[in-house]
Design a protein around this motif. Structure first.
Motif, mmCIF file in Angstrom:
data_model
loop_
_atom_site.group_PDB
_atom_site.id
_atom_site.type_symbol
_atom_site.label_atom_id
_atom_site.label_comp_id
_atom_site.label_asym_id
_atom_site.label_seq_id
_atom_site.Cartn_x
_atom_site.Cartn_y
_atom_site.Cartn_z
ATOM 1 N N SER A 104 -8.399 -2.943 -1.794
ATOM 2 C CA SER A 104 -6.971 -2.651 -1.236
ATOM 3 C C SER A 104 -5.864 -3.262 -2.281
ATOM 4 O O SER A 104 -6.112 -4.186 -3.038
ATOM 5 C CB SER A 104 -6.697 -3.346 0.120
ATOM 6 O OG SER A 104 -6.578 -4.684 0.016
ATOM 7 N N GLY A 105 -4.730 -2.637 -2.233
ATOM 8 C CA GLY A 105 -3.851 -2.915 -3.192
ATOM 9 C C GLY A 105 -2.324 -1.818 -2.984
ATOM 10 O O GLY A 105 -2.603 -1.117 -2.019
ATOM 11 N N ASN A 106 -1.361 -2.125 -3.784
ATOM 12 C CA ASN A 106 -0.305 -1.089 -3.744
ATOM 13 C C ASN A 106 -0.859 0.352 -4.217
ATOM 14 O O ASN A 106 -1.862 0.566 -4.938
ATOM 15 C CB ASN A 106 0.720 -1.476 -4.452
ATOM 16 C CG ASN A 106 1.542 -2.620 -4.041
ATOM 17 O OD1 ASN A 106 1.560 -2.774 -2.830
ATOM 18 N ND2 ASN A 106 2.070 -3.418 -5.139
ATOM 19 N N GLN A 108 0.486 3.081 -5.969
ATOM 20 C CA GLN A 108 0.150 3.455 -7.382
ATOM 21 C C GLN A 108 -0.504 2.927 -8.365
ATOM 22 O O GLN A 108 -1.411 3.443 -9.110
ATOM 23 C CB GLN A 108 1.883 3.280 -7.935
ATOM 24 C CG GLN A 108 1.918 3.825 -9.407
ATOM 25 C CD GLN A 108 3.126 4.688 -9.629
ATOM 26 O OE1 GLN A 108 3.908 4.631 -8.803
ATOM 27 N NE2 GLN A 108 3.275 5.131 -10.771
ATOM 28 N N LYS A 131 -4.203 3.739 4.944
ATOM 29 C CA LYS A 131 -3.056 3.063 4.942
ATOM 30 C C LYS A 131 -3.240 1.782 5.776
ATOM 31 O O LYS A 131 -3.444 2.075 7.008
ATOM 32 C CB LYS A 131 -1.992 3.897 5.276
ATOM 33 C CG LYS A 131 -0.434 3.112 5.000
ATOM 34 C CD LYS A 131 0.478 4.048 5.348
ATOM 35 C CE LYS A 131 2.114 3.339 5.043
ATOM 36 N NZ LYS A 131 2.243 2.131 5.550
ATOM 37 N N ASP A 134 1.112 -2.418 4.472
ATOM 38 C CA ASP A 134 2.123 -1.913 3.360
ATOM 39 C C ASP A 134 0.969 -1.688 1.947
ATOM 40 O O ASP A 134 1.540 -1.436 1.064
ATOM 41 C CB ASP A 134 3.065 -3.122 2.780
ATOM 42 C CG ASP A 134 4.155 -3.126 3.844
ATOM 43 O OD1 ASP A 134 4.237 -2.399 4.681
ATOM 44 O OD2 ASP A 134 4.924 -4.357 3.899
ATOM 45 N N ALA A 135 -0.152 -1.782 2.328
ATOM 46 C CA ALA A 135 -1.130 -1.643 1.392
ATOM 47 C C ALA A 135 -1.989 -0.285 1.513
ATOM 48 O O ALA A 135 -2.033 0.176 2.540
ATOM 49 C CB ALA A 135 -1.974 -2.521 0.978
#
Length: 143
Positions: A104-106, A108, A131, A134-135
């Motif tokens: 997981s992560g942002n 982009q 989703k 926020d990740a």
């Protein structure tokens, strides 16, 4: 018509000629110069938009990657590259020639990382994106 023109005083004839030249100038401006200028402004605006889009596209292109050491195990290459872009590996399982990874992560950096590993020759068998707060969470099966 000629009789009427001759009946007009020379001073009025000059004024009518000046008026005719003025009207021709106004008509030429309205029918030729002004539409040409408007088309030029439109083309310049479109050119600026195209340049801005080209700059955005250039920024969106992935950066060149460091050479890949294919002697390293796939799991090590994946964990190092994911950590380098700030992704968190939640789970990693290895089966014969497949690697199952959950990370997981942002959004982009995650999408750029996925693009990068594919460019490095890692085959993506399946991908599921979800989703989470926020990740973005990705479940991958790599070969």
């Amino acid at each position: 018509m000629k009789q009427m023109w001759l009946g007009v005083s020379p001073r009025e004839q000059r004024l009518l000629r000046v008026l005719g030249v003025f009207l021709l100038t106004v008509v030429a401006f309205s029918l030729i110069w002004q539409p040409t200028r408007q088309r030029l402004e439109t083309v310049e605006r479109q050119y600026q938009q195209q340049m801005a889009l080209a700059a955005q596209l250039q920024q969106a292109l992935p950066h060149s990657h460091a050479p890949v050491d294919s002697a390293q195990p796939l799991s090590l290459r994946i964990s190092e590259s994911a950590a380098a872009v700030g992704l968190e590996i939640r789970q990693m399982e290895s089966e014969t020639d497949l690697l199952r990874v959950t990370l997981s992560g942002n959004a982009q950096p995650l999408m750029q990382w996925l693009d990068g590993i594919e460019r490095d020759g890692v085959a993506l068998q399946s991908l599921t994106l979800e989703k989470r707060d926020d990740a973005l969470e990705a479940r991958l099966v790599l070969k």
